[in-house]
Design an enzyme around this catalytic site. Structure first.
Site, short mmCIF file in Angstrom:
data_model
loop_
_atom_site.label_atom_id
_atom_site.label_comp_id
_atom_site.label_asym_id
_atom_site.label_seq_id
_atom_site.Cartn_x
_atom_site.Cartn_y
_atom_site.Cartn_z
N GLU A 51 0.84 -1.20 0.00
CA GLU A 51 0.00 0.00 0.00
C GLU A 51 0.87 1.24 0.00
O GLU A 51 1.75 1.39 0.87
CB GLU A 51 -0.88 0.05 1.25
CG GLU A 51 -2.16 -0.72 1.17
CD GLU A 51 -3.12 -0.35 2.31
OE1 GLU A 51 -4.31 -0.65 2.17
OE2 GLU A 51 -2.69 0.24 3.31
N CYS A 52 0.64 2.12 -0.94
CA CYS A 52 1.30 3.44 -1.00
C CYS A 52 2.82 3.29 -0.93
O CYS A 52 3.45 2.92 -1.90
CB CYS A 52 0.75 4.36 0.09
SG CYS A 52 1.01 6.12 -0.27
N GLY A 53 3.43 3.55 0.23
CA GLY A 53 4.87 3.40 0.33
C GLY A 53 5.32 1.99 0.00
O GLY A 53 6.38 1.78 -0.61
#
Length: 443
Positions: A330-332
């Site tokens: 997720e994201c990072g």
């Protein structure tokens, strides 16, 4: 004993809600009161401070991204075993989507639904008596939201406090305190918000200082008197699992680069019988090979790109894991699954290469908003066709999309199409999108 509750809100972001919330939590805990914290809207960082001070988990409550049954479960659990539940609002009290009514993602939705009295934090730097117009407007805007009192923040002097206090009390709204300016109590920030609680070396000392100032500047007895028993409903027994666990034994990256995990997601996995096994990519650790799924949360990989690039043991272990078992970022975490990450200085660092995209923090552009994602493929976060609700909040950009299959079709909070998002290759999937819950039709 029935737990009572209240909400700390403000006219806008940056008014000092988090500082005041922490001050109240710390001061009441010093009194021996069993306090609990909660947070409206999508936010990982502030609840970590809430949890650190009372010593209890701090859930998120969101009227758009969470079904009502899940919110009821989380609210009941947050209130259980405490004397006072202090819910910090995100943004401004009435800020959210334009619709639908009561499900706009606004803090006022939560205050109205659970009959939480609201204490409004008003930053009066640069104004005096005009603060009364702000307070009165908020008190009258929505009859379903009760403003129980006002705390003045960033007060410059006793005279400054008196000017605003006299004007506000004349409207019939009580002033519950005037919090003085103190540069030493400013919470350090970075691009995604406050520096995380886990990185705050002086958190215990800060809590003591905040408690002392709260005892001096706030009427804690009056604040306690504002609280009321929340209007809770009986939660559905299945509602806790916001997202089905991706496996029985889940390896979860957990260090300064990977720390943005919603507490209710993790609690739901555990309630469903899953085991979580943390590991640190920054310490060159990979997922345990006896796990059957791996989760790379969001966080700040852009601040640690050099160390992550040098963590070859992590790279090899993750690649081996992904040959037979699901990995999701997720994201990072999505950024680290790509080919490369360019940091703020323009230096490009090699990442794990399990997906084909490249990201850059040097070319910054804020992406912020609610998202609904319809999965195109079976993967760690659901079966094809599953609709997930959550949000995006990042500054990194994709500089090379690669040629992997898109993971999901994305829409914003109004239902407008946002194109395809994320990527999938074999057992590996990732996206900038943060999940708050699975969405079912009719919710």
């Amino acid at each position: 004993m029935m737990t009572r509750g209240l909400m700390i809100a403000a006219p806008r972001s940056g008014s000092g809600k988090t500082t005041l919330t922490l001050a109240i939590l710390a001061a009441l805990r010093r009194r021996g009161i069993a306090v609990r914290g909660a947070k409206t809207g999508p936010d990982y960082i502030d609840p970590a401070f809430h949890a650190a001070l009372p010593g209890q988990g701090s859930p998120h409550l969101d009227s758009w991204a969470m079904p009502a049954a899940l919110r009821a479960t989380l609210m009941a659990q947050a209130a259980h075993g405490g004397e006072l539940l202090v819910t910090e609002a995100s943004m401004g009290l009435f800020d959210g989507l334009l619709g639908p009514e009561n499900a706009r993602g606004a803090p006022s939705d939560i205050a109205a639904r659970y009959a939480l009295p609201v204490i409004l934090v008003v930053d009066i730097s640069g104004q005096g008596q005009s603060a009364a117009a702000v307070a009165l407007g908020f008190a009258r805007l929505d009859p379903s939201v009760r403003i129980a009192g006002v705390i003045l923040n960033r007060v410059g002097s006793p005279r400054h406090a008196a000017m605003a206090t006299q004007a506000i009390t004349a409207t019939g709204i009580p002033v519950l305190g005037a919090f003085g300016r103190d540069a030493g109590l400013q919470m350090p920030e970075r691009h995604l918000g406050l520096v995380q609680a886990r990185e705050h070396d002086g958190l215990a000392e800060l809590a003591e200082r905040l408690a002392t100032q709260a005892e001096r500047d706030l009427d804690l007895d009056a604040i306690l008197a504002c609280a009321a028993v929340p209007a809770l409903t009986s939660p559905a027994p299945h509602a806790m699992t916001a997202l089905p666990p991706p496996g029985q034994r889940i390896a979860v990256a957990n260090d300064a680069a990977f720390s943005f995990v919603y507490a209710h997601i993790v609690a739901g996995w555990r309630a469903a019988g899953a085991e979580l096994h943390p590991f640190s990519p920054l310490n060159d650790e990979g997922p345990a090979q006896d796990c059957d799924a791996c989760w790379l949360p969001g966080g700040y990989p852009e601040l640690h790109a050099g160390r992550l690039a040098a963590a070859t043991g992590f790279h090899h272990a993750l690649a081996s894991f992904a040959t037979t078992r699901p990995v999701h970022g997720e994201c990072g975490g999505f950024m680290v699954l790509g080919q490369s990450l360019t940091d703020a200085t323009g230096q490009t660092h090699r990442m794990t290469g399990l997906l084909g995209h490249a990201t850059s923090f040097a070319k910054r552009r804020m992406n912020l908003g609610y998202r609904a994602a319809t999965l195109r493929h079976d993967c760690a976060i659901g079966r094809a066709g599953t609709v997930l609700r959550g949000h995006e909040f990042h500054y990194a950009t994709v500089t090379d999309a690669g040629d992997d299959a898109p993971l999901a079709d994305m829409r914003d909070g109004y239902g407008a199409e946002r194109g395809m998002g994320g990527a999938r290759r074999g057992h590996v999937s990732g996206t900038f999108f943060h999940i708050l819950s699975v969405h079912h039709s009719g919710q």
